[in-house]
Design an enzyme around this catalytic site. Structure first.
Site, mmCIF file in Angstrom:
data_model
loop_
_atom_site.group_PDB
_atom_site.id
_atom_site.type_symbol
_atom_site.label_atom_id
_atom_site.label_comp_id
_atom_site.label_asym_id
_atom_site.label_seq_id
_atom_site.Cartn_x
_atom_site.Cartn_y
_atom_site.Cartn_z
ATOM 1 N N CYS A 80 0.780 -1.188 -0.120
ATOM 2 C CA CYS A 80 -0.035 0.259 -0.172
ATOM 3 C C CYS A 80 0.994 1.186 0.175
ATOM 4 O O CYS A 80 1.894 1.382 0.858
ATOM 5 C CB CYS A 80 -1.019 -0.032 1.245
ATOM 6 S SG CYS A 80 -2.058 -1.257 0.985
ATOM 7 N N PRO A 81 0.503 2.355 -0.771
ATOM 8 C CA PRO A 81 -0.844 2.435 -1.448
ATOM 9 C C PRO A 81 -0.731 2.233 -3.142
ATOM 10 O O PRO A 81 -1.559 2.370 -3.658
ATOM 11 C CB PRO A 81 -1.197 3.836 -1.337
ATOM 12 C CG PRO A 81 0.042 4.645 -1.142
ATOM 13 C CD PRO A 81 1.171 3.461 -0.645
#
Lengths: 165, 73
Positions: free
Chosen positions: B13-14
């Site tokens: 992430c992200p």
């Protein structure tokens, strides 16, 4: 055996209350990590026992006082590792994962260093300072949380620019 | 009706969600996007995003800790 997120949150909260009752201090992670690092430095001839940071208990969030690398925080961290490992095995999500690019190793190393250093300056990480602080109505937890938001945003933007573009 | 593929293994992430959004924009109606990831949080992220957008999403765990996500535009 599926526990929803809020169930996990309640469980963590109750465990934290138990820990607070038993030890007199809320859950924290990074104090023990500082001791792990200090123990490592001893091999290179450093004497962390003499450092003000370890001598003065007020600067630490968990340590019972004086230089004590074997205090219970180390055990708690091993518990975090084991618990996370068991959780991922039970849910059949365990997998050895490798970063895609070489740059990501550098990003992880730099990020870890910055977070560790920041946690020592702030007297705790997002667990010790934010969760423990806000739960005990200490202003420093709220301050930590307030500054965490622009910090995370800045870190996100920087890492995008430096490591993923 | 074309099928597109995004290999996002090894990203955390992200990045997976951002790459998915970017790629999904280029799709035409009826196209299908297939994503592979090993990041549990990204699966959740992408599902939440797809539900919010009202996009058809199908998740399949192809191996321990590895997922194939199919999105339909």
């Amino acid at each position: 055996m599926d526990i929803p997120y809020w169930g996990g949150a309640i469980l963590l909260g109750m465990l934290n209350i138990g820990l607070f009752y038993w030890s007199g201090k809320p859950w924290g992670i990074t104090t023990a990590l500082a001791y792990w690092g200090a123990e490592g430095l001893k091999f290179f001839g450093f004497e962390p026992e003499t450092w003000l940071f370890f001598r003065d208990n007020r600067l630490l969030s968990q340590s019972p006082g004086g230089y004590d690398p074997l205090f219970y925080g180390t055990l708690l961290n091993i518990g975090v590792f084991l618990g996370a490992f068991m959780g991922s095995v039970v849910h059949k999500e365990f997998r050895i994962r490798w970063p895609r690019r070489k740059k990501q190793y550098l990003a992880a190393l730099l990020g870890g260093l910055l977070m560790g250093y920041g946690a020592r300056l702030a007297g705790g990480c997002s667990v010790g300072a934010l969760v423990g602080g806000t739960a005990s109505f200490s202003l420093h937890g709220w301050l930590f949380g307030l500054v965490l938001i622009p910090g995370a945003w800045l870190g996100f933007k920087l890492s995008q620019k430096l490591f993923y573009s | 009706m074309a099928e597109f593929y995004l290999d996002l293994v090894g990203y955390v992430c992200p990045v997976p969600l951002m790459e998915t959004k970017k790629k999904f924009q280029e799709l035409a109606a009826g196209d299908v996007l297939v994503i592979e990831t090993e990041h549990p949080r990204a699966v959740r992220n992408i599902m939440d995003w797809a539900w919010n957008e009202g996009t058809d999403v199908d998740v399949d765990e192809t191996a321990n800790g590895r997922w194939k996500i199919v999105l339909k535009k």
